[in-house]
Scaffold this active site. Structure first.
Site, mmCIF file in Angstrom:
data_model
loop_
_atom_site.group_PDB
_atom_site.id
_atom_site.type_symbol
_atom_site.label_atom_id
_atom_site.label_comp_id
_atom_site.label_asym_id
_atom_site.label_seq_id
_atom_site.Cartn_x
_atom_site.Cartn_y
_atom_site.Cartn_z
ATOM 1 N NE ARG A 160 -0.457 0.948 4.806
ATOM 2 C CZ ARG A 160 -0.893 0.982 6.049
ATOM 3 N NH1 ARG A 160 -1.990 0.313 6.371
ATOM 4 N NH2 ARG A 160 -0.268 1.696 6.962
ATOM 5 N N GLY A 161 0.204 2.402 -0.016
ATOM 6 C CA GLY A 161 0.893 3.691 0.152
ATOM 7 C C GLY A 161 1.992 3.931 -0.873
ATOM 8 C CB ILE A 162 5.247 5.656 -0.453
ATOM 9 C CG1 ILE A 162 4.639 6.981 0.039
ATOM 10 C CG2 ILE A 162 6.490 5.925 -1.301
ATOM 11 C CD1 ILE A 162 5.534 7.783 0.987
ATOM 12 C CG ASP A 164 8.115 -8.779 10.383
ATOM 13 O OD1 ASP A 164 9.068 -7.983 10.195
ATOM 14 O OD2 ASP A 164 7.323 -8.673 11.334
ATOM 15 C CB ALA A 220 9.017 -1.855 4.783
ATOM 16 C CG ASN A 253 7.929 16.158 13.726
ATOM 17 O OD1 ASN A 253 7.644 17.264 14.225
ATOM 18 N ND2 ASN A 253 7.111 15.507 12.928
ATOM 19 C CE1 TYR A 280 9.050 7.276 10.037
ATOM 20 C CE2 TYR A 280 9.316 9.655 9.942
ATOM 21 C CZ TYR A 280 8.991 8.459 9.326
ATOM 22 O OH TYR A 280 8.603 8.459 8.004
HETATM 23 P P1 NAD Z 1 2.310 2.968 4.959
HETATM 24 O O1 NAD Z 1 2.123 2.691 6.397
HETATM 25 O O2 NAD Z 1 1.106 3.360 4.152
HETATM 26 O O3 NAD Z 1 2.990 1.694 4.250
HETATM 27 C C1 NAD Z 1 4.109 1.046 4.788
HETATM 28 C C2 NAD Z 1 4.121 -0.407 4.350
HETATM 29 O O4 NAD Z 1 5.254 -1.060 4.982
HETATM 30 C C3 NAD Z 1 2.862 -1.157 4.800
HETATM 31 O O5 NAD Z 1 2.309 -1.880 3.732
HETATM 32 C C4 NAD Z 1 3.388 -2.060 5.906
HETATM 33 O O6 NAD Z 1 2.651 -3.259 6.053
HETATM 34 C C5 NAD Z 1 4.819 -2.311 5.445
HETATM 35 N N1 NAD Z 1 5.636 -2.791 6.574
HETATM 36 C C6 NAD Z 1 5.678 -2.260 7.820
HETATM 37 N N2 NAD Z 1 6.480 -3.016 8.598
HETATM 38 C C7 NAD Z 1 6.950 -4.039 7.827
HETATM 39 C C8 NAD Z 1 7.789 -5.148 8.071
HETATM 40 N N3 NAD Z 1 8.298 -5.391 9.289
HETATM 41 N N4 NAD Z 1 8.069 -6.004 7.054
HETATM 42 C C9 NAD Z 1 7.536 -5.781 5.818
HETATM 43 N N5 NAD Z 1 6.720 -4.748 5.535
HETATM 44 C C10 NAD Z 1 6.425 -3.889 6.525
HETATM 45 O O7 NAD Z 1 3.455 4.060 4.869
HETATM 46 P P2 NAD Z 1 3.814 5.084 3.702
HETATM 47 O O8 NAD Z 1 3.253 6.403 4.050
HETATM 48 O O9 NAD Z 1 3.515 4.492 2.368
HETATM 49 O O10 NAD Z 1 5.409 5.192 3.923
HETATM 50 C C11 NAD Z 1 6.353 4.461 3.157
HETATM 51 C C12 NAD Z 1 7.741 4.918 3.543
HETATM 52 O O11 NAD Z 1 7.876 6.321 3.336
HETATM 53 C C13 NAD Z 1 8.079 4.681 5.014
HETATM 54 O O12 NAD Z 1 9.426 4.288 5.137
HETATM 55 C C14 NAD Z 1 7.861 6.038 5.647
HETATM 56 O O13 NAD Z 1 8.606 6.211 6.819
HETATM 57 C C15 NAD Z 1 8.314 6.940 4.521
HETATM 58 N N6 NAD Z 1 7.767 8.306 4.606
HETATM 59 C C16 NAD Z 1 6.442 8.551 4.438
HETATM 60 C C17 NAD Z 1 5.976 9.849 4.501
HETATM 61 C C18 NAD Z 1 4.529 10.208 4.296
HETATM 62 O O14 NAD Z 1 4.203 11.398 4.320
HETATM 63 N N7 NAD Z 1 3.628 9.244 4.071
HETATM 64 C C19 NAD Z 1 6.867 10.895 4.773
HETATM 65 C C20 NAD Z 1 8.203 10.599 4.956
HETATM 66 C C21 NAD Z 1 8.642 9.301 4.844
#
Ligand code: NAD
Length: 445
Positions: free
Chosen positions: A215-217, A259, A287, A345, A351
């Protein structure tokens, strides 16, 4: 999640209302057409200082890419590119001023300002090095002036023999893919491997691991890399196995429910990749989790769990792959940090530590990787519209969106496009770079 403010600000009534009361009215950004990515549009007005080193080759390669290059003025509106590499002292900086003073007004909405200079530390002449360093302050300030047009300004610094790999970064910055990358520096050095690849499908036939792909990014990264021809190996926790499988099936990729903090995860992942081919083109360490709490109230579990997922697992997976030659000669490693790792932050000591650690991973491995024909780079996203940021309280969320020069949050695709560029063969001259994908957020800027 959608940004209602942006939608209302761009409705006809909203435009009048917002301007009457002086509210910021961010411009929707132009992004890549999914079916026709990497196409360069518009005119480029190319200027150069006396003694500029790169303007001639840039004119020929962007001309060959189908961009109309003008040398006196933009006939309509378009992008501005200035080779400032020949500015050797403070007095000559007037050439930079003259060009932008005359032409900045003709910059298009969603247009690009690109300034090219020498990497200061690559120069022997201290006066030349000092004024080249000045270009960064210039670009950051221009970015603040043009953000209301949805336009961006970035700086390309050329290190020794970096001119051999300049085409990829210039084309990327001119493309719609760089929409949310603003006020950043790309340092281009001698390419560590061959830069030849198809410009529309640069990743054709290449296998790439993306962690957190369900999901997400991570999902956007997977879709973008697949669009560019890659076979994606998506990883996510077993609880998200069904979503992961559906997402990977849709893009013709492979899924591995894992994981990444499991003690045998690095070897399991490496064996899985090896069973599908002797080489792996790239690993994208996406992740990550947040576990926000004020430090004095944070449990040891909240610290450990986060640090293991966001940083420890990344280092162990890198080691497992770098112990083999699977990535050698053309491979790419990508770290996903965060502007919280740069600015810090409240409530995010865990984090912030882990994400600054990712910046450390990129810095520490860059030379080792280069010697093996591998590049390692990273992105530090700012406010990106995902489930992670949807969980932020309303007021903080609005502030996160508005506190950037572009006045809006980014989309997962914006981070994905920068990563897509970093893993393309054409980016073989980019190594050890960490760029913010944050629209020039004021946090930690
Ligand atoms: P999200 O929570 O939507 O997605 C993260 C994904 O990582 C999830 O599908 C989750 O199941 C997976 N994950 C978590 N722990 C795991 C593990 N132990 N093993 C395998 N998979 C695992 O987050 P996002 O917003 O899409 O963020 C993605 C990345 O971008 C992250 O590293 C986050 O720190 C970074 N980030 C996001 C933002 C933002 O604004 N959304 C800003 C800065 C950095």
């Amino acid at each position: 999640m959608s940004d209602k403010y942006l939608e209302v600000a761009n409705s006809s009534l909203g435009k009048k209302l917002f301007s009457a009361v002086g509210l910021p009215d961010p411009v929707p950004l132009t992004r890549e057409e999914f079916t026709e990515p990497h196409k360069l549009n518009g005119q480029v007005l190319l200027g150069s200082s006396d003694g500029a080193a790169f303007a001639n080759s840039i004119t020929s390669f962007i001309g060959a890419a189908g961009v109309e290059v003008c040398s006196h003025s933009l006939e309509n509106t378009g992008h501005l590119l200035f080779d400032a590499s020949g500015i050797v002292n403070a007095q000559q900086s007037e050439q930079l001023y003259q060009f932008f003073n005359r032409h900045l007004r003709s910059l298009a909405y969603s247009g690009r300002v690109i300034v090219i200079g020498h990497k200061p530390s690559s120069l022997d002449d201290v006066e030349h090095a000092a004024v080249q360093r000045g270009l960064l302050g210039f670009v950051k300030s221009v970015a603040k002036e043009i953000g209301r047009k949805g336009a961006t300004a970035n700086l390309v610094l050329v290190d020794k023999d970096g001119d051999l790999a300049l085409e990829g970064p210039i084309r990327f910055l001119l493309s719609a893919g760089s929409a949310f990358m603003n006020a950043q520096v790309l340092t281009v050095a001698q390419p560590v491997d061959n830069t030849d690849a198809d410009w529309t499908k640069p990743l054709l036939g290449k296998s790439i691991v993306v962690t957190g792909a369900a999901r997400g990014i991570g999902l956007a990264i997977s879709q973008t890399l697949a669009r560019d021809g890659a076979s994606v190996i998506g990883i996510d926790v077993p609880q998200s196995g069904d979503d992961l499988k559906a997402a990977m099936t849709a893009i013709g990729g492979l899924s591995l429910a894992l994981d990444i903090t499991d003690s045998d995860a690095p070897e399991k992942l490496r064996d899985f990749c090896a069973s599908h081919g002797p080489k792996l083109h790239a690993i994208v360490h996406n992740a990550g989790i947040t576990r926000d709490k004020m430090l004095s109230k944070m449990s040891a579990h909240q610290w450990d769990l986060l640090v293991q997922i966001n940083l420890g697992a990344v280092q162990r997976i890198n080691k497992a792959f770098l112990d083999t030659d699977m990535l050698d000669n053309g491979g790419k490693i990508i770290g996903v940090a965060s502007i919280s790792g740069i600015a810090g932050n409240v409530g995010q000591t865990n984090y912030g530590f882990s994400k600054a650690g990712i910046i450390g991973v990129v810095e520490a491995l860059a030379d080792t990787c280069a010697a093996r024909g591998i590049t390692i780079n990273g992105v530090a996203p700012g406010f990106i519209e995902t489930q992670m940021t949807a969980a932020i309280p309303f007021i903080t969320r609005q502030m996160g969106r508005r506190l950037s020069s572009l006045g809006q949050g980014g989309l997962p695709i914006d981070v994905a496009e920068v990563i897509g560029f970093f893993v393309s063969p054409q980016a073989a001259g980019i190594n050890g770079n960490m760029v913010r994908v944050c629209g020039q957020s004021l946090l930690g800027a």
